[in-house]
Design a protein around this motif. Structure first.
Motif, PDB file in Angstrom:
ATOM      1  N   ASN A   1      13.137  73.108  63.020  1.00  0.00           N
ATOM      2  CA  ASN A   1      14.661  72.767  62.437  1.00  0.00           C
ATOM      3  C   ASN A   1      14.516  71.595  61.271  1.00  0.00           C
ATOM      4  O   ASN A   1      15.541  70.905  61.221  1.00  0.00           O
ATOM      5  CB  ASN A   1      15.417  72.223  63.622  1.00  0.00           C
ATOM      6  N   PRO A  10      14.659  67.163  51.359  1.00  0.00           N
ATOM      7  CA  PRO A  10      13.539  66.287  51.893  1.00  0.00           C
ATOM      8  C   PRO A  10      14.293  65.158  53.108  1.00  0.00           C
ATOM      9  O   PRO A  10      15.260  64.685  52.846  1.00  0.00           O
ATOM     10  CB  PRO A  10      13.041  65.721  50.665  1.00  0.00           C
ATOM     11  N   THR A  29      29.300  56.237  49.157  1.00  0.00           N
ATOM     12  CA  THR A  29      28.138  57.280  49.578  1.00  0.00           C
ATOM     13  C   THR A  29      27.199  57.590  48.346  1.00  0.00           C
ATOM     14  O   THR A  29      26.238  56.974  48.522  1.00  0.00           O
ATOM     15  CB  THR A  29      28.578  58.579  49.899  1.00  0.00           C
ATOM     16  N   TYR A  32      19.569  72.900  60.848  1.00  0.00           N
ATOM     17  CA  TYR A  32      19.614  71.681  60.030  1.00  0.00           C
ATOM     18  C   TYR A  32      20.825  70.528  60.283  1.00  0.00           C
ATOM     19  O   TYR A  32      21.113  70.162  59.063  1.00  0.00           O
ATOM     20  CB  TYR A  32      19.152  71.941  58.769  1.00  0.00           C
ATOM     21  N   SER A  33      21.313  70.562  61.406  1.00  0.00           N
ATOM     22  CA  SER A  33      22.403  69.463  61.684  1.00  0.00           C
ATOM     23  C   SER A  33      21.917  68.385  62.439  1.00  0.00           C
ATOM     24  O   SER A  33      22.661  67.726  62.836  1.00  0.00           O
ATOM     25  CB  SER A  33      23.651  70.305  62.419  1.00  0.00           C
ATOM     26  N   ILE A  34      20.610  68.196  62.602  1.00  0.00           N
ATOM     27  CA  ILE A  34      20.142  67.311  63.642  1.00  0.00           C
ATOM     28  C   ILE A  34      19.388  66.034  62.571  1.00  0.00           C
ATOM     29  O   ILE A  34      19.563  64.973  63.038  1.00  0.00           O
ATOM     30  CB  ILE A  34      18.796  67.911  64.285  1.00  0.00           C
ATOM     31  N   TYR A  35      18.508  66.330  61.881  1.00  0.00           N
ATOM     32  CA  TYR A  35      17.800  65.237  61.101  1.00  0.00           C
ATOM     33  C   TYR A  35      18.555  64.857  59.739  1.00  0.00           C
ATOM     34  O   TYR A  35      18.912  65.835  59.047  1.00  0.00           O
ATOM     35  CB  TYR A  35      16.472  65.939  60.933  1.00  0.00           C
ATOM     36  N   GLN A  36      18.390  63.641  59.486  1.00  0.00           N
ATOM     37  CA  GLN A  36      18.842  63.236  58.187  1.00  0.00           C
ATOM     38  C   GLN A  36      18.143  63.579  57.054  1.00  0.00           C
ATOM     39  O   GLN A  36      16.869  63.625  57.167  1.00  0.00           O
ATOM     40  CB  GLN A  36      18.944  61.773  58.252  1.00  0.00           C
ATOM     41  N   THR A  37      18.547  63.937  55.963  1.00  0.00           N
ATOM     42  CA  THR A  37      17.946  64.401  54.762  1.00  0.00           C
ATOM     43  C   THR A  37      18.478  63.765  53.443  1.00  0.00           C
ATOM     44  O   THR A  37      19.531  63.050  53.424  1.00  0.00           O
ATOM     45  CB  THR A  37      18.121  65.847  54.510  1.00  0.00           C
ATOM     46  N   TYR A  38      17.865  63.858  52.418  1.00  0.00           N
ATOM     47  CA  TYR A  38      18.035  63.480  51.207  1.00  0.00           C
ATOM     48  C   TYR A  38      18.701  64.629  50.381  1.00  0.00           C
ATOM     49  O   TYR A  38      18.224  65.731  50.279  1.00  0.00           O
ATOM     50  CB  TYR A  38      17.343  62.661  50.293  1.00  0.00           C
ATOM     51  N   LEU A  39      19.594  64.432  49.570  1.00  0.00           N
ATOM     52  CA  LEU A  39      20.050  65.686  48.463  1.00  0.00           C
ATOM     53  C   LEU A  39      19.767  65.270  47.162  1.00  0.00           C
ATOM     54  O   LEU A  39      19.893  64.292  46.785  1.00  0.00           O
ATOM     55  CB  LEU A  39      21.573  66.039  48.919  1.00  0.00           C
ATOM     56  N   ALA A  68      20.607  64.577  43.754  1.00  0.00           N
ATOM     57  CA  ALA A  68      21.591  63.977  43.000  1.00  0.00           C
ATOM     58  C   ALA A  68      22.470  65.184  41.935  1.00  0.00           C
ATOM     59  O   ALA A  68      21.715  65.745  41.326  1.00  0.00           O
ATOM     60  CB  ALA A  68      21.309  62.685  42.248  1.00  0.00           C
ATOM     61  N   PHE A 103      17.375  61.864  43.813  1.00  0.00           N
ATOM     62  CA  PHE A 103      17.741  62.368  45.064  1.00  0.00           C
ATOM     63  C   PHE A 103      18.582  61.137  45.673  1.00  0.00           C
ATOM     64  O   PHE A 103      18.203  60.107  45.266  1.00  0.00           O
ATOM     65  CB  PHE A 103      16.598  62.742  46.038  1.00  0.00           C
ATOM     66  N   GLU A 104      19.614  61.497  46.255  1.00  0.00           N
ATOM     67  CA  GLU A 104      20.546  60.475  46.764  1.00  0.00           C
ATOM     68  C   GLU A 104      20.733  60.845  48.443  1.00  0.00           C
ATOM     69  O   GLU A 104      20.290  61.818  48.852  1.00  0.00           O
ATOM     70  CB  GLU A 104      21.897  60.550  46.268  1.00  0.00           C
ATOM     71  N   LYS A 105      21.263  59.561  49.195  1.00  0.00           N
ATOM     72  CA  LYS A 105      21.314  60.068  50.490  1.00  0.00           C
ATOM     73  C   LYS A 105      22.447  61.103  50.985  1.00  0.00           C
ATOM     74  O   LYS A 105      23.207  61.324  49.940  1.00  0.00           O
ATOM     75  CB  LYS A 105      21.950  58.540  51.163  1.00  0.00           C
ATOM     76  N   ALA A 154      25.593  62.425  52.238  1.00  0.00           N
ATOM     77  CA  ALA A 154      26.953  61.760  52.889  1.00  0.00           C
ATOM     78  C   ALA A 154      27.331  62.210  54.354  1.00  0.00           C
ATOM     79  O   ALA A 154      28.277  61.969  54.462  1.00  0.00           O
ATOM     80  CB  ALA A 154      28.115  62.119  51.697  1.00  0.00           C
ATOM     81  N   LEU A 184      26.361  62.339  58.097  1.00  0.00           N
ATOM     82  CA  LEU A 184      25.474  61.832  59.137  1.00  0.00           C
ATOM     83  C   LEU A 184      25.209  62.869  60.190  1.00  0.00           C
ATOM     84  O   LEU A 184      26.392  63.388  60.783  1.00  0.00           O
ATOM     85  CB  LEU A 184      26.179  60.788  59.699  1.00  0.00           C
ATOM     86  N   TYR A 213      29.375  57.151  54.753  1.00  0.00           N
ATOM     87  CA  TYR A 213      29.160  58.491  55.167  1.00  0.00           C
ATOM     88  C   TYR A 213      30.462  59.379  54.838  1.00  0.00           C
ATOM     89  O   TYR A 213      31.692  58.394  55.207  1.00  0.00           O
ATOM     90  CB  TYR A 213      28.647  58.893  56.377  1.00  0.00           C
TER      91      TYR A 213
END
Lengths: 508, 1040
Positions: A28, A34, A99, B672-679, B681, B701-703, B705, B707, B759
């Motif tokens: 998952n 990343p 954000t 992929y709704s569990i772990y935090q990722t970067y997107l 930009a 890459f940014e955080k 938005a 959670l 967020y």
């Protein structure tokens, strides 16, 4: 026999499944986004987003209409004649600031501190402080001390007063200056779009911003203009930006890399209605009967009409549908709005005009040599930005006449009010399409801008401005009204048009 | 899992000790019509209580002593037979269907065929001919009006459009709410794919392509069964929450006497025409009543007022009062109907041929079908070629294997729709009646009645913009069954559904809004692998009691991958990515797995009481690893009370059954709704501008938005259902009624939070939805003679939706649209609420009017409609006389609104029908705000009124979405047998079908079926959508 086989295969299958179940299902992790990135990847995100969405984005667009640098040549109601909804200001707050830019900056500071990379921490703190200033200058009280804590369960952060926010901004900038001077850890390179990793320039920028924010409180309740001016001068004297250090973001002449003003107002993907205002174009054109009243910067800030009957002329628009095709009016100058134009975050001239104002305020609003010199330097720097020669040997007759006109001169005999007006008016022209012009107007009242109800020659106005003063702030955004209503200061009403008429704390 | 293993072993031991030693009569019961085995047939030794019933393969085994003389073989829906027992231990029986009875065998979860009598929940089947006769290329549309509680929403009239299907209302707040499609026991993907994500371009600005159920060839379908409630679909665990559509394909039939295979051929041609109502056709291009001819200045351009010659507005003079000055200058303007002229007659050719047959041990069927659809818009086509086959063999005495293979190639050439200048409808719907758009296009290319900032010429658009898609799809499955004992068998069913969808977007150089042109090429690959291993038993305890059941294991994996290259600034007319000045690569991947273990047991008592319990445990990869196991139980009961009170043979009331069920099913999270990722930009202004990374060789890459939530649980659906089945007058009248109460809890949804928390939203489990509803199906044969029959089927469904709670701090969820108007789920106003600006009203609901006579627009936004219908129904009448058959299907949707966002523009531009009232006076009924007196001031509805005042209130854009339509009328004729008896033909039939020939609706465009957002949750958003069509289909069916 059959039964045995079946039992065997079933048991085998179930056992295999059980054995590998956990591993088989542990898939998952998002393959496209990343879970960890380095500081080198986060820094460009905050710089580019701050430049595009804030310095060249919606707060600056609103401000440019309200300071009359631009007008929105479409039948209203729209932001040009002060119609704003709580939705219109939501993206700036929710997506750009809290954000993308500030949220990422806070994480970048944490990460850089943990990894021992203070240079990254320094830049992130400057951007965080800077973005906070945009927010508080738009909305007043905003969350900060309680913000960025959703992981801890705080989804409704309380608001800090504007006074506290400005204290925090100075603290962040001070910390940034210390961090930037450490010189340890990883150094930014091409990921630093502004200075390419030259940390001394970041320190100079931080000092310049400190001066800006000290001056911002010149009229704030309980603050003395002279004291704030003194603090500003100290910051400037600690090392402010030079002409070569004026920070800008360089855009590219390719789709997906273009200057935000180009994408907003020029490329025709959506609207080409935002154009230099009739008021501003006429201000710079001056009077045909007064020699020297025509500003040589006009040709750089405003494009002449490209074709048609008015080709070659400078014609501004009002906040109403024009009587003829839009192409018969001037567009924003290519210096600002070509595909690959730079977007300046601060002009060098601003540092000089700040010095002029600070010296003026420090001297209890009297003109002295320091004021005159800083004023002249500021005006020269503003001209030089466009390549306009200001030295006696190579300047054009037009420039010479402009500089010689009494209206553009500050000297020891200039009266206090006149001097303040002239400093701020020149700063207003130098800060074309800068959000800072709106702050200066609210703080000092200069230049004395009328509300946006101009008309095209011999045409009556169709839609009057929604409120009868130039807006003093943005209304709180819809998302806060929906998800954090209890914390919004009660003195700011729900109705956007009512909210926009309430001055900020430093503007009281 | 451990527990289950134990019980499995125990079951095995029981099995081992139960091997019989006595003489046993075995056999298979098959149907006369199709040669297929019939499960659940009662086999009894006459004169005794000794009996059994057949298993899923139609097999039975019965102990008999020497005195046994004959067997009684009976099953509901078949003519009872008595067979003499000879010396042989094997007796095979062929049963003929009883015309008096309706088809009673239904396919239930996991492909288990059951006698409908035994079910404790509702399941409704649709027959092959009803699907074929609808003549829809998208099989989802073929269900419209045919099943109670199933709502179909067609997204518009373009060939290859998507359709949405929901069963018993909206179960999940933001899940997709589409049922699971199962074809021959294996799951089949029915998603809608886009070459770029919603983030890269909203559906609002391009519309939606087809749902992939469109790849199914209706010619191959034998039946479709809809499992509506949670009890019916509980065995599918986390995948069955939205209901299940079970599709069974046609099989070859055993027919040892035939020399050649059976060949059947069908062919049809459909002619479709667009509905083009809803526009004014009297006023010309211009403004303030003055004419402009729309040509550019210097190129014949003329304006009556001497100003600009081009304009986007039809506020010119009435066609009958064009001034002499205009006529003198440019002649009398030619009037046309731009919409009618634009649409062509759509054509659909459909040809299908199949060969089938079977010998003693095998059957086969092979089908090839070709569909070639030319849409009502030039260059809009949908083509489908499919080859499919099934091969079933008895490979050993106890081993049977059935393999199905199908390959489909679907090609769709579609035009973008929606709120964009690239959408042809965005020009066409606002086109003036006095401009020759086609002529201008043919001579000058992209020249329209507006200047370079206005509209594209719609003819230019359809020739210079396209969104083609090519799908290659394989569905392969195998089902193998090993009979371990007469009452115990092991089945393995493995299936693969895989396709590639090659999509592209072409926007030519010179398009207004994309002046330098752009393109993308996308390759989407979807693969689903599914395996079920099932051990099933059917054990007769004694004459009165039978117990049957199964245990099984399911493994499912779904994989999705998309690779897109996007290019801008193209070479005119050239769509290779290498011709683009800037390019961008986009990618998306998704993988999810489920492991399930399940069991089901049915206890039968004296053929009148049936108790069923199921249990399933799922382990899902999309949930947190340590908390990914979830259990879904169900119990149901069927009680044929008429047998108990002695009415079994009663001629007036022979059958009455009560059903009760209680079940849980669920819905796991998106991957992929569990772990935090970067997107990555993507600085942008929320309108049209952005910066694309990598920028100048640097990536960013940014955080994120959003959670994510490491403690996520699956959504849980609990459903209670009570049903009643009644049959009267020797089954001439049948009634099936169901009432359900479905509660969905733990909704997985993004809770919007204050942005200052860092967020925009966070993923949580919250919210409770309740759907209560009533469904009624009535079948009747009021008239029946040797030659003539009249059959009626009526479906009715009413669903009451209630959003009992969302999350703390969440009052509504945005589903689609703009800030205003939008479609949302709202705590106080329910699902599918249209939300927007509206007129101010007093507490009595009366409009507040200002002193000038204009209605006052309220300061705040509010509910201005709801797209959810009050009830839906279908009513079918079939009349047969000898070889003739006439069938009509009326489809009703009562209530429900449509947000017709076209009106926002067409009113401004003066093309909307309502603007025909221009320059008339109107009195707004209401109360004057200033003094509370009734308003008496009339207002002039002039151009300014329509342009600046009328559309300030979004409530003027809301129209009634209900309809009554004659969805199908089919006249068919089969040549009499005696005519063709001497020919090689087995049957020859002709048919004529009308589709949507008559619609009663208040919707201004005529056909209220349509949705810009395709099969998404936000239905009822109608904006720049290709209008619905009506058509006639001519068909020929031949068998030999």
């Amino acid at each position: 026999m059959k039964i045995k086989y079946s039992i065997f295969s079933l048991v085998l299958l179930v056992l295999t499944t059980l054995y590998s179940c956990k591993k088989y299902l542990d898939i998952n992790q998002d393959p496209n986004n990343p879970s960890q990135v380095t500081e080198q990847l986060m820094l460009p995100a905050i710089l580019s987003t701050f430049s595009y969405e804030v310095a060249g984005g919606s707060p600056t667009r609103f401000a440019s209409f309200w300071t009359k640098h631009l007008a929105y040549a479409t039948a209203g109601p729209h932001e040009g004649n002060y119609y704003l909804t709580a939705n219109d200001v939501d993206n700036f707050w929710r997506y750009s600031s809290y954000t993308s830019i500030m949220g990422t900056s806070v994480e970048l500071v944490d990460k850089a501190d943990k990894n021992g990379n203070p240079s990254y921490s320094a830049i992130a703190k400057i951007i965080l402080a800077w973005n906070l200033s945009y927010l508080t200058d738009c909305y007043g009280s905003i969350p900060y001390s309680d913000a960025f804590k959703a992981q801890l369960g705080i989804t409704k952060p309380k608001y800090d007063s504007q006074e506290d926010i400005y204290k925090q901004i100075q603290v962040l900038l001070d910390q940034a200056i210390v961090d930037a001077g450490k010189g340890t850890g990883a150094k930014p390179g091409s990921d630093d779009f502004i200075y390419g990793g030259k940390m001394s320039s970041w320190i100079h920028l931080a000092n310049t911003l400190k001066a800006r924010f000290y001056l911002r409180l010149s009229n704030a309740p309980g603050y003395s203009a002279a004291t704030q001016a003194g603090l500003a001068l100290t910051a400037l004297n600690a090392g402010s930006i030079t002409a070569d250090e004026a920070p800008f973001f360089k855009y590219l002449a390719q789709t997906g890399g273009e200057n935000p003003w180009y994408q907003y107002a020029v490329d025709g993907k959506w609207s080409t209605s935002p154009r230099p205002s009739q008021y501003y174009v006429n201000l710079l054109k001056g009077s045909s009967t007064i020699v020297g009243s025509s500003d040589p910067r006009l040709a750089f800030q405003v494009d002449p009409v490209a074709a048609g009957a008015n080709a070659g002329q400078y014609i501004g628009v009002t906040n109403d549908a024009p009587p003829t095709n839009l192409t018969n009016y001037s567009a924003i100058g290519a210096f600002y709005a070509a595909r690959d134009s730079r977007l300046y975050l601060v002009h060098y001239s601003e540092a000089l005009f700040m010095r002029a104002e600070a010296e003026f305020l420090k001297a209890n609003k009297t003109v002295n040599t320091a004021v005159v010199n800083a004023y002249n330097d500021g005006l020269a720097a503003s001209m030089t930005l466009y390549g306009i020669k200001v030295d006696a040997a190579s300047s054009t007759a037009e420039t010479k006449a402009y500089l010689a006109l009494p209206e553009h001169i500050v000297n020891l005999t200039t009266t206090s009010a006149e001097a303040y007006r002239k400093i701020m008016t020149q700063k207003y022209i130098a800060n074309y399409l800068q959000f800072e012009a709106y702050n200066d107007f609210r703080r000092t009242g200069y230049p004395a801008l009328p509300i946006n109800n101009e008309v095209y020659p011999s045409v009556a106005i169709k839609v009057q401005p929604v409120i009868n003063i130039i807006p003093l702030r943005l209304p709180y955004p819809s998302s806060e009204r929906s998800y954090n209503a209890a914390n919004i200061p009660t003195d700011i009403p729900l109705s956007p048009s009512a909210a926009m008429q309430i001055p900020l704390w430093w503007d009281k | 899992m451990k527990k289950l293993l134990q019980s499995l072993l125990i079951l095995m031991f029981i099995a081992g000790s139960a091997i019989a030693q006595e003489r046993t009569i075995t056999g298979t019961v098959t149907g006369k019509d199709d040669g297929l085995p019939i499960p659940g047939v009662s086999v009894k030794i006459v004169g005794t209580q000794n009996g059994t019933s057949t298993d899923g393969s139609g097999k039975f085994a019965l102990k008999a002593d020497a005195s046994a003389a004959s067997l009684e073989v009976s099953s509901i829906g078949y003519v009872k037979q008595t067979v003499t027992i000879g010396s042989s231990n094997v007796i095979n029986v062929v049963l003929a269907t009883d015309a008096q009875q309706l088809g009673e065998v239904v396919v239930t979860a996991l492909g288990v065929s059951k006698d409908k009598r035994t079910l404790g929940y509702s399941a409704q089947a649709v027959k092959a001919e009803d699907i074929l006769n609808s003549r829809e290329s998208n099989v989802v549309n073929a269900l419209a009006g045919k099943v109670a509680g199933v709502q179909i929403n067609n997204s518009g009239g373009q060939a290859g459009s998507s359709s949405r299907i929901t069963i018993r209302g909206t179960t999940s707040l933001i899940g997709d709410n589409q049922p699971l499609f199962i074809i021959d026991g294996i799951p089949m993907d029915n998603s809608t794919n886009r070459g770029i994500t919603e983030n890269d371009e909203s559906t609002l600005f391009s519309g939606n392509g087809g749902n992939r159920g469109i790849d199914l060839d209706p010619n191959t379908i034998e039946t479709m069964t809809v499992l509506k409630g949670a009890a019916a679909s509980a065995l599918y665990g986390s995948r069955g929450a939205m209901g299940v559509i079970m599709i069974t394909t046609k099989r070859g039939k055993k027919d040892a006497n035939r020399k050649y295979p059976r060949v059947s051929f069908s062919s049809s041609l459909a002619l479709d025409n667009a509905y083009t109502k809803g526009y004014q056709n009297s006023y010309l291009l211009g403004t303030n009543g003055l004419y402009k001819n729309g040509l550019p200045p210097g190129l014949g351009g003329y304006a009556e007022d001497g100003g600009a010659t081009q304009i986007s507005q039809s506020w010119g003079p009435h066609k009958d009062s064009v001034s002499q000055a205009v006529i003198n200058a440019v002649g009398m303007p030619v009037i046309r109907d731009p919409r009618k002229d634009f649409y062509r007659t759509g054509k659909v050719w459909n040809n299908s041929v199949s060969i089938s047959g079977g010998g003693d041990i095998s059957t086969y069927i092979l089908t090839y079908s070709n569909l070639d659809q030319q849409g009502i818009v030039d260059n809009n086509t949908f083509k489908r070629n499919s080859v499919s086959g099934n091969f079933t063999s008895q490979l050993g005495k106890d081993f049977k294997s059935s393999t199905s293979v199908s390959y489909t190639n679907s090609q769709n050439q579609r035009m973008p729709e929606g709120n964009s200048k690239r959408s042809y409808l965005y020009s066409l719907n606002f086109a003036p009646i006095s401009f020759d758009a086609k002529g201008q296009y043919e001579q000058f290319g992209n020249r329209s009645w507006t200047n370079e900032n206005g509209f594209n010429n719609p003819y230019w658009l359809i020739n210079n913009i396209a969104m083609p898609s090519t799908v290659d799809r394989f569905i392969v499955s195998n089902e193998s069954t090993l009979d371990i004992l007469s009452w115990l068998k092991l089945t393995n069913r493995v299936g693969l559904d895989t396709y590639t969808d090659q999509q592209a977007e072409h926007v030519n150089f010179g398009t207004i809004s994309v002046p330098r042109g752009r393109m993308y090429d996308a390759l989407i690959k979807q693969t689903q692998i599914n395996n079920d291993l099932i051990l099933s038993a059917n054990y007769k305890i004694n004459d009165d009691m039978n117990i049957s059941g199964l245990i099984g294991n399911n493994i499912n994996q779904r994989k999705y991958a998309r690779r897109t290259v996007r290019g801008s600034d193209i070479i005119p007319g050239y769509y290779d990515i290498n011709g683009a000045s800037t390019t961008e690569a986009l990618q998306q991947d998704e993988k999810r797995r489920i492991i399930g273990v399940y069991g089901s047991a049915t206890f039968e008592y004296k053929s009148f009481l049936y108790l069923n319990a199921t249990a399933r445990n799922d382990w899902s990869s999309t949930l947190p690893v340590d908390n990914n196991s979830f259990f879904y139980p169900s119990v149901s009961a069927g009680f044929v009370f008429t047998d108990v009170i002695g009415l079994k043979e009663n001629p007036y009331f022979s059958y009455g059954k009560l059903r009760l069920s209680l079940a849980q099913s669920g819905n796991d999270a998106d991957p992929y709704s569990i772990y935090q990722t970067y997107l990555r930009a993507n600085p942008n202004d929320g309108q049209r501008g952005n910066i694309v990374f990598p920028f100048n060789g640097v990536n960013a890459f940014e955080k994120n938005a959003r959670l994510f939530n490491e403690g996520l649980k699956p959504e849980k659906v609990t459903e209670k259902e009570i049903g009643l089945e009644l049959k009267f007058f020797r089954n001439r009248l049948g009634i099936d009624a169901a009432y359900y109460d479905k509660v969905s809890k733990n909704q997985i949804l993004p809770q919007e939070v204050s942005g200052a928390s860092g967020y925009v939203d966070r993923v949580i489990n919250a919210g409770k939805i309740r759907n209560k509803g009533f469904e009624l199906t009535v079948n009747a044969s009021p008239f029946r003679t040797e030659d003539f029959s009249w059959d009626i089927q009526l479906n009715f469904a009413q669903n009451r939706y209630k959003l009992e709670s969302i999350a703390e701090g969440v009052d509504n969820i945005f589903l689609a649209g703009f800030e205003s108007p939008q479609i949302r789920a709202d705590k106080d106003y329910g699902y599918g609420v249209i939300w927007g600006t509206r007129y101010a009203r007093n507490s009595g609901g009366q409009l507040l009017i200002d002193d000038d006579g204009y209605p006052i627009v309220a300061d705040d936004l509010g509910p201005i409609g709801n797209v959810t219908p009050k009830w839906t129904g279908g009513f079918r009448n079939t009349f047969s006389y000898k070889g003739f058959s006439l069938s009509t299907l009326f489809d009703v949707r009562h209530g429900g609104d449509i947000l017709n966002f076209d009106l926002y523009y067409s009113t401004f531009y003066g093309t909307a029908k309502v603007t025909e009232q221009r320059n008339t006076m109107k009195l707004w009924q209401g109360i004057r705000e200033s003094d509370g007196a009734p308003n008496t001031t009339k207002i002039l509805q002039d151009q300014e009124y329509f342009q600046s005042i009328y559309t300030l209130a979004d409530e003027n854009l809301v129209e009634k979405g209900g309809f009554l339509k004659l969805r199908e009328v089919t006249l068919s004729y089969n040549l009499p047998q005696k005519l063709i008896a001497k020919t090689p033909f087995e049957s020859i039939g002709f048919s004529v079908t009308g589709r949507n020939l008559w619609i009663k609706s208040d919707f201004s465009y005529g056909d209220p079926e349509g949705s810009l957002l395709g099969n998404g949750n936000a239905q009822g958003f109608y904006h720049a959508v290709t209008p619905g069509t009506k058509g006639v289909t001519f068909g020929l069916n031949v068998k030999f």
